[in-house]
Design a protein around this motif. Structure first.
Motif, PDB file in Angstrom:
ATOM      1  N   VAL A  35       0.819  -1.218   0.000  1.00  0.00           N
ATOM      2  CA  VAL A  35       0.000   0.000   0.000  1.00  0.00           C
ATOM      3  C   VAL A  35       0.856   1.272   0.000  1.00  0.00           C
ATOM      4  O   VAL A  35       0.386   2.344   0.347  1.00  0.00           O
ATOM      5  N   ALA A  40       3.083   2.258   1.995  1.00  0.00           N
ATOM      6  CA  ALA A  40       3.179   2.876   3.332  1.00  0.00           C
ATOM      7  C   ALA A  40       4.504   3.616   3.460  1.00  0.00           C
ATOM      8  O   ALA A  40       5.507   3.237   2.861  1.00  0.00           O
ATOM      9  N   ALA A  44       1.340   6.290   7.096  1.00  0.00           N
ATOM     10  CA  ALA A  44       2.609   5.921   7.733  1.00  0.00           C
ATOM     11  C   ALA A  44       2.620   4.400   7.845  1.00  0.00           C
ATOM     12  O   ALA A  44       1.571   3.753   7.769  1.00  0.00           O
ATOM     13  N   ASP A  45       3.812   3.845   8.018  1.00  0.00           N
ATOM     14  CA  ASP A  45       3.909   2.382   8.160  1.00  0.00           C
ATOM     15  C   ASP A  45       3.611   2.032   9.621  1.00  0.00           C
ATOM     16  O   ASP A  45       4.449   2.198  10.503  1.00  0.00           O
ATOM     17  N   ILE A  46       2.391   1.524   9.818  1.00  0.00           N
ATOM     18  CA  ILE A  46       1.925   1.279  11.195  1.00  0.00           C
ATOM     19  C   ILE A  46       2.819   0.266  11.897  1.00  0.00           C
ATOM     20  O   ILE A  46       2.975   0.255  13.096  1.00  0.00           O
ATOM     21  N   ARG A  47       3.445  -0.596  11.082  1.00  0.00           N
ATOM     22  CA  ARG A  47       4.307  -1.606  11.712  1.00  0.00           C
ATOM     23  C   ARG A  47       5.531  -0.989  12.370  1.00  0.00           C
ATOM     24  O   ARG A  47       6.202  -1.588  13.178  1.00  0.00           O
ATOM     25  N   PHE A  72       5.392   1.715  14.202  1.00  0.00           N
ATOM     26  CA  PHE A  72       5.023   2.460  15.415  1.00  0.00           C
ATOM     27  C   PHE A  72       5.584   1.770  16.654  1.00  0.00           C
ATOM     28  O   PHE A  72       5.622   0.556  16.737  1.00  0.00           O
ATOM     29  N   LEU A  92      -4.289   8.042   2.189  1.00  0.00           N
ATOM     30  CA  LEU A  92      -4.787   8.023   3.570  1.00  0.00           C
ATOM     31  C   LEU A  92      -3.714   8.435   4.563  1.00  0.00           C
ATOM     32  O   LEU A  92      -2.533   8.171   4.362  1.00  0.00           O
ATOM     33  N   PRO A 133      -7.658   8.590   8.493  1.00  0.00           N
ATOM     34  CA  PRO A 133      -8.286   7.595   9.376  1.00  0.00           C
ATOM     35  C   PRO A 133      -7.529   7.349  10.679  1.00  0.00           C
ATOM     36  O   PRO A 133      -7.816   6.388  11.375  1.00  0.00           O
ATOM     37  N   GLU A 134      -6.563   8.221  10.972  1.00  0.00           N
ATOM     38  CA  GLU A 134      -5.758   7.991  12.183  1.00  0.00           C
ATOM     39  C   GLU A 134      -6.623   7.798  13.429  1.00  0.00           C
ATOM     40  O   GLU A 134      -6.277   7.059  14.327  1.00  0.00           O
ATOM     41  N   GLY A 139      -0.540  13.099  12.378  1.00  0.00           N
ATOM     42  CA  GLY A 139       0.601  13.652  13.114  1.00  0.00           C
ATOM     43  C   GLY A 139       1.632  14.302  12.228  1.00  0.00           C
ATOM     44  O   GLY A 139       2.739  14.602  12.656  1.00  0.00           O
ATOM     45  N   PHE A 178      -0.106  14.282  19.293  1.00  0.00           N
ATOM     46  CA  PHE A 178       0.081  12.985  18.611  1.00  0.00           C
ATOM     47  C   PHE A 178       0.877  12.026  19.511  1.00  0.00           C
ATOM     48  O   PHE A 178       0.480  10.882  19.723  1.00  0.00           O
ATOM     49  N   PHE A 225      -4.508  -4.804  13.032  1.00  0.00           N
ATOM     50  CA  PHE A 225      -3.782  -5.971  12.516  1.00  0.00           C
ATOM     51  C   PHE A 225      -4.487  -7.277  12.874  1.00  0.00           C
ATOM     52  O   PHE A 225      -4.490  -8.226  12.090  1.00  0.00           O
ATOM     53  N   ARG A 255      -7.073  -8.379  10.371  1.00  0.00           N
ATOM     54  CA  ARG A 255      -6.491  -8.953   9.158  1.00  0.00           C
ATOM     55  C   ARG A 255      -5.896 -10.327   9.416  1.00  0.00           C
ATOM     56  O   ARG A 255      -5.957 -11.203   8.591  1.00  0.00           O
ATOM     57  N   LYS A 267      -6.547 -15.311   8.293  1.00  0.00           N
ATOM     58  CA  LYS A 267      -5.505 -16.263   7.894  1.00  0.00           C
ATOM     59  C   LYS A 267      -5.632 -17.562   8.689  1.00  0.00           C
ATOM     60  O   LYS A 267      -5.742 -17.541   9.909  1.00  0.00           O
TER      61      LYS A 267
HETATM   62  N1  T1G Z   1       1.087   0.352   7.461  1.00  0.00           N
HETATM   63  C1  T1G Z   1       1.540  -0.913   7.377  1.00  0.00           C
HETATM   64  N2  T1G Z   1       0.862  -1.929   6.777  1.00  0.00           N
HETATM   65  C2  T1G Z   1      -0.330  -1.625   6.242  1.00  0.00           C
HETATM   66  C3  T1G Z   1      -0.874  -0.326   6.281  1.00  0.00           C
HETATM   67  C4  T1G Z   1      -0.109   0.689   6.924  1.00  0.00           C
HETATM   68  N3  T1G Z   1      -0.524   1.948   6.981  1.00  0.00           N
HETATM   69  N4  T1G Z   1      -2.076  -0.364   5.652  1.00  0.00           N
HETATM   70  C5  T1G Z   1      -2.271  -1.614   5.240  1.00  0.00           C
HETATM   71  N5  T1G Z   1      -1.229  -2.381   5.599  1.00  0.00           N
HETATM   72  C6  T1G Z   1      -1.056  -3.808   5.283  1.00  0.00           C
HETATM   73  C7  T1G Z   1      -2.139  -4.654   5.927  1.00  0.00           C
HETATM   74  O1  T1G Z   1      -1.768  -4.994   7.246  1.00  0.00           O
HETATM   75  C8  T1G Z   1      -2.145  -5.861   5.006  1.00  0.00           C
HETATM   76  O2  T1G Z   1      -0.993  -6.632   5.347  1.00  0.00           O
HETATM   77  C9  T1G Z   1      -1.864  -5.260   3.633  1.00  0.00           C
HETATM   78  O3  T1G Z   1      -1.240  -3.976   3.884  1.00  0.00           O
HETATM   79  C10 T1G Z   1      -3.125  -5.037   2.831  1.00  0.00           C
HETATM   80  O4  T1G Z   1      -3.999  -4.287   3.674  1.00  0.00           O
HETATM   81  C11 T1G Z   1       1.622  10.166  10.360  1.00  0.00           C
HETATM   82  C12 T1G Z   1       0.344   8.380  11.888  1.00  0.00           C
HETATM   83  C13 T1G Z   1      -5.172   0.943   2.581  1.00  0.00           C
HETATM   84  C14 T1G Z   1      -7.676   0.791   2.707  1.00  0.00           C
HETATM   85  O5  T1G Z   1      -4.850   3.850   8.751  1.00  0.00           O
HETATM   86  O6  T1G Z   1      -7.119   1.180   5.701  1.00  0.00           O
HETATM   87  O7  T1G Z   1      -0.497   7.690   8.604  1.00  0.00           O
HETATM   88  O8  T1G Z   1      -2.172  -8.727   6.085  1.00  0.00           O
HETATM   89  O9  T1G Z   1      -5.747  -6.087   3.821  1.00  0.00           O
HETATM   90  O10 T1G Z   1      -8.441  -4.267   2.265  1.00  0.00           O
HETATM   91  O11 T1G Z   1      -0.534  11.028  10.396  1.00  0.00           O
HETATM   92  O12 T1G Z   1      -5.116  -1.346   4.378  1.00  0.00           O
HETATM   93  O13 T1G Z   1      -1.321  -8.490   3.727  1.00  0.00           O
HETATM   94  O14 T1G Z   1       0.306  -8.672   5.650  1.00  0.00           O
HETATM   95  O15 T1G Z   1      -6.226  -3.718   4.619  1.00  0.00           O
HETATM   96  O16 T1G Z   1      -7.170  -3.441   0.195  1.00  0.00           O
HETATM   97  C15 T1G Z   1      -2.997   5.820   8.493  1.00  0.00           C
HETATM   98  C16 T1G Z   1      -4.695   1.656   6.995  1.00  0.00           C
HETATM   99  C17 T1G Z   1      -1.802   5.234   9.159  1.00  0.00           C
HETATM  100  C18 T1G Z   1      -4.697   3.096   6.510  1.00  0.00           C
HETATM  101  C19 T1G Z   1      -6.296  -1.141   1.902  1.00  0.00           C
HETATM  102  N6  T1G Z   1      -3.435   4.943   7.434  1.00  0.00           N
HETATM  103  N7  T1G Z   1      -4.899   0.747   5.883  1.00  0.00           N
HETATM  104  O17 T1G Z   1      -7.280  -2.066   2.285  1.00  0.00           O
HETATM  105  O18 T1G Z   1      -5.943  -4.226   2.152  1.00  0.00           O
HETATM  106  S1  T1G Z   1      -1.294   6.217  10.512  1.00  0.00           S
HETATM  107  C20 T1G Z   1      -4.337   3.986   7.666  1.00  0.00           C
HETATM  108  C21 T1G Z   1      -6.140   0.554   5.355  1.00  0.00           C
HETATM  109  C22 T1G Z   1      -0.670   7.620   9.782  1.00  0.00           C
HETATM  110  C23 T1G Z   1       0.197   9.898   9.993  1.00  0.00           C
HETATM  111  C24 T1G Z   1      -0.407   8.758  10.695  1.00  0.00           C
HETATM  112  C25 T1G Z   1      -6.245  -0.500   4.296  1.00  0.00           C
HETATM  113  C26 T1G Z   1      -6.346   0.055   2.874  1.00  0.00           C
HETATM  114  P1  T1G Z   1      -1.043  -8.232   5.193  1.00  0.00           P
HETATM  115  P2  T1G Z   1      -5.559  -4.615   3.671  1.00  0.00           P
HETATM  116  P3  T1G Z   1      -7.289  -3.543   1.676  1.00  0.00           P
END
Ligand code: T1G
Length: 694
Positions: free
Chosen positions: A28, A30, A68-71, A73, A105, A129-130, A138, A265, A282, A285, A289
């Protein structure tokens, strides 16, 4: 074209005076440390390159940066921060246009807001969506967004976390131009070149103040928003923190607002609520599996579905498939029941349309997917048959015997039973491998949870099909093993047992309900009983008049539907403590020789919730759930456990398994075997481990 890689995931493509900075970090895009490092270096390079006049930021794969890459954090920050990247973009001194497809996002949208303009395809979505992770944008999102779209729209976006479709984002000014599908990068490049050709001043959102002035002219905005959303935000910390950041954007200079946001934040990031909500993200998701399954097990094709029973459950289940265009045949024995069921479904759709959530056309399209039948042989074409008849083993066995003969080979036969033994049901068929439980939660067209009950002989591809189907119909599928009540209801029984005992020992139903409501549950056990109906599974003929529920039902106090149950209800179905119920309870306590005592809120909470954690541990050690996080996902999506507390097992670890065990042992000493700790709980405490070591 010259291509330069600035990191494993970011490359720069330059041709003449144009530069495309491209992110390629599946799945995605990230914003990992590598992506941030690559972006910073690439924008520093194009900033220093006098030949480059126009820049596009684009992403490979299915989506623009999704955050951001939530992993990462909770781990030490590596390399440049998101702020460093945004500064490099915003101050590069040349037009930067973000080319948005898929979902921009969180940090992804924040990076796009650091660009000077944004072009998107109509199928794209933007969001912050944070808040769903217990956080707030943040990286400047709370400071730039209100400057671009106004404080009111920004409040809704950051506290709701919803994805805004590109057309709406364009209308609100978040996106500057909509490109044709398939023509995104060409449109973004044209936009950048045009900005250069027209000598357009670079539009840094941080310099915009007009929308903030409007907010300053409306001082009541924030408190009115708080009041209007108090119920939805109850118990959560992140929504209020987001609101405060938008307020800071309106009232403080940009740099001070950025500092306010960064402090807010970090406070959320280090708190337990965000840890819980990231865990749930997480875990949902992970639940999809199946451990130790060969990767090449493919789902069966489900083109047609048949539902046996058009009652509340059957009708609700049917709607899930009709919602996504899968044809459904609903089968009843009597036409009157069938027509009533179809009528309820239409009414539900019309109510949803009246709220503007779907169109009148959608109603007809969905109703068009539904066919009624009085003939069980209508299952012949179905790839999946779901039985939703009366919760009685003999009746279910009779139905499955017939289905086995009538359904085509390879059709999956599912029971919607809430408790009954799916192995026993499967045993009457010649195809036990095709049989499993699909336990929907009422209202089946609303509740996200689907317990997928894996019977002993259920084939792997049937399980994979069920999980795939859950995702397709917007459910969260969790695999459970066969036991009484599977995962959710089995743990619920432990809580109900204690709740019933507590009101005989000294508490009143409204005390127990208050404690669990204040904990964050949508309602307590007695309010839940009144809502569902106290007479489920009760009958006058078999009632022994020994429990509060028996006596209430015998007095026709069957819950909200009769205007009275544990509570008395007014015409708006608002409940109040009932002196009738209080008298029944006092009489029963006296009859049982129980000397009532005052019971603390803490004891009520511990006695209702610790046995649930203990039951969850038993479920794990019996192999009826693959992971503790699956149990948490069941409770969050099936019973409204507050997501900011992560689920019973996550919460139990937060409390301390040693404390849970100690209290269970104390209760066992004073109140008996109901509190006998599970062997797993004792082992984990002995070894100082958590449920992930189960
Ligand atoms: N970081 C790391 N991994 C992520 C990720 C993310 N942001 N988003 C998705 N993944 C992984 C997920 O765990 C899965 O992994 C694979 O990607 C497919 O995801 C600074 C602090 C984008 C709408 O909250 O809403 O930015 O299980 O199954 O149904 O302000 O993923 O395959 O190993 O959900 O097509 C803000 C979170 C972060 C978006 C796609 N962003 N992601 O949905 O696939 S905080 C989010 C989603 C941030 C900043 C702040 C959805 C998606 P695996 P999936 P999908």
């Amino acid at each position: 074209m010259l291509v330069t890689k600035f990191s494993d995931t970011v490359r720069l493509e330059t041709e003449g005076d144009l530069a495309v900075v491209r992110v390629d970090n599946p799945p995605v895009n990230a914003l990992s440390a590598d992506v941030r490092a690559g972006l910073k270096a690439a924008f520093d390079a194009v900033g220093a390159n006098a030949d480059i006049t126009a820049i596009v930021l684009a992403c490979d794969g299915r989506t623009f940066i999704a955050g951001a890459d939530i992993r990462e954090f909770g781990k030490p920050m590596q390399g440049p921060s998101l702020h460093d990247v945004e500064e490099a973009i915003e101050n590069v001194g040349k037009p930067v246009v973000a080319a948005i497809h898929g979902t921009a996002l969180g940090g992804g949208l924040e990076v796009a807001l650091a660009c000077h303009w944004r072009v998107a395809v109509p199928s794209a979505k933007c969001g912050l969506p944070e808040v769903k992770l217990g956080l707030l944008p943040g990286a400047g999102g709370t400071q730039r967004l209100p400057r671009l779209v106004g404080a009111e729209a920004a409040l809704k976006m950051v506290t709701g976390g919803d994805h805004v479709p590109a057309k709406k984002a364009h209308a609100m000014g978040l996106v500057d131009e909509l490109a044709d599908e398939g023509g995104l990068e060409a449109a973004a490049i044209a936009f950048a070149r045009k900005a250069v050709a027209e000598g357009k001043p670079l539009r840094r959102i941080r310099d915009m103040d007009e929308k903030l002035a409007e907010a300053r002219a409306n001082p009541g905005l924030f408190d009115e928003f708080r009041k209007a959303n108090a119920r939805k935000f109850r118990g959560f910390e992140a929504p209020e923190a987001n609101i405060k950041c938008i307020e800071a954007a309106v009232n403080l200079p940009f740099d001070e607002g950025m500092k306010f946001e960064r402090d807010a934040f970090m406070k959320l990031m280090t708190g337990s609520q965000s840890a819980a909500q990231r865990y749930v993200f997480f875990s949902e998701r992970e639940a999809a599996k199946i451990p130790n399954l060969d990767g090449d097990v493919k789902p069966r094709a489900i083109g047609k579905v048949a539902i046996i029973g058009a009652g509340t459950m059957g009708g609700g289940i049917a709607m899930n498939f009709a919602n996504v265009g899968i044809p459904v045949t609903i089968i009843e024995m009597k036409d009157e029941a069938l027509q009533r069921g179809l009528g309820v479904i239409r009414k539900n759709y019309e109510n949803t349309a009246a709220k503007g959530r779907i169109s009148a056309d959608d109603v007809e399209k969905r109703m068009g997917c539904l066919t009624g039948s009085l003939d069980l042989a209508s299952v012949a074409e179905a790839d999946l048959v779901i039985e939703a008849v009366f919760e009685n083993m003999d009746i279910k066995k009779e139905v499955f015997t017939k289905l086995d003969a009538l359904a085509k080979p390879g059709a999956i036969l599912a029971t919607n039973t809430s408790y009954l033994d799916v192995d026993e049901i499967a045993s009457v068929t010649k195809r036990p491998g095709d049989v499993l439980g699909l336990h929907f939660f009422s209202p089946a067209n609303v509740m996200r949870l689907l317990e997928i009950v894996r019977a002993e002989k259920t084939a792997s591809d049937v399980l994979v099909t069920a999980l795939d189907l859950a995702r397709k119909i917007g459910k969260v599928g969790v695999v459970a093993g066969v036991c009484h009540g599977f995962i959710g209801n089995r743990m619920l029984a432990a809580r109900q047992r204690e709740a019933q005992k507590l009101i005989l020992e000294g508490a009143m139903p409204w005390d127990v309900d208050r404690v669990l409501y204040d904990f964050g549950m949508p309602m307590g056990p007695f309010q839940m009983g009144d809502l569902a109906g106290l007479d489920i599974g009760w009958s006058k003929e078999t009632s022994k008049g020994e429990t509060v529920r028996d006596l209430l039902c015998e007095m026709d106090r069957r819950g909200q539907k009769t205007g009275a149950g544990f509570y008395d209800y007014d015409e708006k179905r608002v409940g109040s403590p009932s002196p009738v119920t209080e008298k029944i309870i006092l009489d029963l306590s006296a009859k049982a020789g129980i000397k009532r005592r005052s019971i603390s809120d803490e004891e009520i909470l511990e006695r209702c919730l610790y046995p649930m954690v203990n039951e969850g541990a038993k479920i794990l050690e019996e192999g009826k759930a693959y992971r503790a996080s699956d149990i948490d996902i069941v409770w969050i999506n099936g019973y409204g456990w507050p997501v900011y507390r992560g689920g019973p097992m996550f919460w139990g670890e937060l409390v301390g398994l040693d404390k849970v065990l100690k209290r269970m042992q104390e209760f066992e000493t004073t109140m008996g075997a109901d509190f006998k700790p599970s062997a797993l709980l004792e082992r984990l405490v002995r070894e100082g481990k958590g449920f992930s070591a189960a």
